[in-house]
Design an enzyme around this catalytic site. Structure first.
Site, PDB file in Angstrom:
ATOM      1  N   TYR A   1       0.840  -1.198   0.000  1.00  0.00           N
ATOM      2  CA  TYR A   1       0.000   0.000   0.000  1.00  0.00           C
ATOM      3  C   TYR A   1       0.875   1.248   0.000  1.00  0.00           C
ATOM      4  CZ  TYR A   1      -3.654   3.245   1.752  1.00  0.00           C
ATOM      5  OH  TYR A   1      -4.528   4.283   1.918  1.00  0.00           O
ATOM      6  N   CYS A   2       0.623   2.144  -0.955  1.00  0.00           N
ATOM      7  CA  CYS A   2       1.319   3.432  -1.040  1.00  0.00           C
ATOM      8  C   CYS A   2       2.842   3.191  -1.140  1.00  0.00           C
ATOM      9  CB  CYS A   2       0.944   4.297   0.153  1.00  0.00           C
ATOM     10  SG  CYS A   2       1.555   5.994   0.073  1.00  0.00           S
ATOM     11  N   LEU A   3       3.649   3.776  -0.241  1.00  0.00           N
ATOM     12  CA  LEU A   3       5.092   3.560  -0.291  1.00  0.00           C
ATOM     13  C   LEU A   3       5.433   2.090  -0.131  1.00  0.00           C
ATOM     14  CD1 LEU A   3       6.500   6.479   1.921  1.00  0.00           C
ATOM     15  CD2 LEU A   3       6.006   6.477  -0.513  1.00  0.00           C
TER      16      LEU A   3
END
Length: 584
Positions: A315-317
């Site tokens: 998720y995300c980074l």
């Protein structure tokens, strides 16, 4: 004399002192500007101003445009300033003037004047010949922030809704707003902002899915969740969250916990909980995060479950890190991944949206100096950048509602999570910004992992990739660019909502819908707008579509694996959610 001794001999004894002084100077500037580089803004504004000054034709056009808007406003007044037939409509996302009180004079005229001024300044800061695209975007963004500061909704004399609130409460809303302001200032001074009494407690109301911490290193704890079904699929699922915030965005309350829902679908789920770095962790870099993060977790999962194949979600980074790890695994012949899911995660950074407007050498020099001083970037500093992207919703509306109207919103689980930030170590965040955001090394095959460059073209495992429609952190068109970097099968899903709310989209959530279209392995890459036109729309939660995708790539269910493996060095260490999640 050797090269090393020559370099030592040629070194200026003032180098270290000079570097320290420069870092201290830039850190001081960052402290005054909130981390925003004044040099970046000055360069952009001067580029715009000089080219506009040298463009008499464009200035004439803007003068004519201003006169037309003035006449349009006069005509609006002449026809009774009818609130039902405005001269200009606000943008769809602008809710500042929705209340019917803004349709009554003189407030309708005030609102219309502001909107026309805003529209004129947009025209004035765009389309100037000779201005670089980046400088144009920075100038337009900066002027928009300044205009938002002076919006009529922000002031008592020009806001009829606020005036009505003051009358209805006998002025007590201002007293309560002042009390809330003082409480927030006091909490900020103590360093306890966002950590007061909360109706949600970690481990009880949120991050409460049952499990055990079965592994811990200096950077992360690995949680194994207890099965809730008699049988589980043979492929476990590893969740790699972003380290800028805590992992329980995916394990909020019982009704909207993605982890809890996934366990209920018959999967053995493991999630990483990142350590909150301190000054001593300043030298942790991206390679440390890869090795001590997903790679260490995969080794633990393999030892505990014996599974030859593992699903992984980032998720995300965390998705960016997972993509790097997966590319290195593919390069090295490690075939443990059964499928990879990326949620709002960028792998190509040439168009990262408004967050990338201020990612240049001047801005990164300022950020490096801020982090150099402490050894980390504080979550509040990064949170300020995110708030700036949506200043209407996250800054000025909060000031209006809380400090003038005296109304503190009732906390929910997502708000509690959002206030529970983490820090980022100097080496990792500097590397991330310089090599990925600024130089786009991952997409262009220059990013090094394990001593050698990695290429996303090596990825062959099927992917489920999710973008969100109103994402200001990882714009969905940027996320979509994974199609251009690999020939792997990609099931791309676009869901309504933003970076967080679009992901926390449990089945049964009202007004949720998504578009989904699969690009087969080795199929042609489709441009984002063409994909948008062709992908069918579906009502409901993307979780269910993802569940079907996982199921199609998983084996027959059988008995669940043990909780940990003491004989292999993975004994249960504590109950979930562990200790790292509690670090402040």
């Amino acid at each position: 004399m050797t090269d090393t001794s020559s370099a030592q001999a040629d070194a200026d004894p003032l180098d270290g002192i000079a570097q320290t002084l420069d870092h201290a100077s830039f850190a001081a500037i960052a402290g005054v500007t909130g981390g925003l580089s004044p040099f970046t803004v000055a360069q952009a504004m001067s580029d715009w101003a000089l080219h506009l000054a040298a463009s008499p034709g464009r200035r004439l056009e803007l003068l004519a445009k201003g006169m037309r808007k003035s006449l349009r406003l006069i005509d609006y007044v002449a026809h009774g300033a009818d609130g039902e037939h405005p001269a200009i409509e606000p943008l769809p996302q602008d809710r500042r003037f929705d209340d019917s009180a803004w349709k009554m004079p003189p407030y309708n005229l005030i609102a219309q004047s502001f909107l026309m001024t805003q529209q004129w300044w947009h025209a004035a800061t765009t389309g100037i010949s000779g201005v670089g695209a980046r400088h144009e975007a920075v100038t337009s963004f900066t002027l928009r922030q300044i205009l938002d500061m002076f919006a009529p909704s922000n002031f008592i004399p020009t806001n009829p809704v606020l005036q009505r609130r003051i009358v209805d409460t006998g002025g007590m809303c201002l007293v309560e707003g002042a009390r809330l302001l003082m409480a927030d200032i006091e909490a900020l001074a103590r360093g306890t902002a966002g950590s007061g009494d909360q109706p949600f407690q970690i481990g009880r109301d949120i991050a409460a899915t049952k499990g055990k911490v079965i592994y811990r290193n200096r950077l992360m704890e690995l949680i194994q969740y207890e099965p809730t079904t008699a049988k589980v699929r043979p492929e476990p699922v590893l969740i790699v969250p972003a380290w800028i915030m805590k992992y329980y965005i995916l394990d909020l309350s019982a009704h909207n916990s993605l982890i809890g829902w996934l366990v209920g679908q018959g999967y053995t789920v493991f999630a990483m909980s990142w350590h909150n770095p301190v000054s001593a962790d300043r030298d942790l870099d991206m390679e440390d995060y890869r090795l001590l993060g997903p790679m260490a977790a995969l080794d633990a999962i393999t030892a505990i479950t014996g599974a030859p194949k593992i699903h992984a979600l980032g998720y995300c980074l965390g998705g960016t890190l997972l993509a790097i790890a997966a590319a290195a695994m593919a390069r090295d012949g490690d075939e443990r991944l059964a499928g990879m899911t990326l949620l709002a995660a960028q792998t190509e950074f040439s168009e990262p949206g408004e967050l990338g407007l201020f990612i240049d050498e001047a801005q990164l020099n300022l950020l490096d100096s801020m982090m150099w001083e402490r050894g980390y970037l504080d979550s509040g500093q990064m949170g300020g950048a995110f708030q700036m992207l949506r200043s209407n919703d996250l800054v000025w509306s909060r000031i209006l509602n809380e400090y003038l109207m005296g109304e503190r919103p009732i906390a929910n689980d997502l708000m509690v999570w959002n206030a529970d930030g983490t820090r980022m170590p100097f080496a990792m965040h500097s590397e991330y910004l310089h090599k990925l955001f600024l130089k786009n090394d991952l997409a262009e095959g220059r990013f090094v992992a394990g001593g050698m460059p990695v290429s996303l073209s090596a990825l062959k495992t099927p992917m489920f990739v999710v973008g969100t429609q109103t994402d200001h952190v990882a714009p969905w068109r940027s996320v979509h660019k994974i199609h251009m970097l690999t020939d792997a099968e990609i099931c791309f899903t676009l869901t309504n909502g933003g970076h967080n709310a679009g992901i926390v989209s449990e089945p049964g959530h009202k007004n949720r819908h998504y578009q989904l279209l699969t690009r087969p392995a080795c199929g042609p890459a489709m441009a984002p707008d063409l994909w948008l036109a062709q992908a069918p729309d579906h009502p409901g939660s993307w979780w269910e579509a993802w569940g079907e995708w996982l199921s199609a790539r998983s084996g027959k269910a059988g008995p669940p694996p043990p909780m940990g493996a003491p004989d292999k060095g993975y004994a249960p260490l504590a109950d979930a959610p562990g200790s790292y999640i509690l670090e402040k």
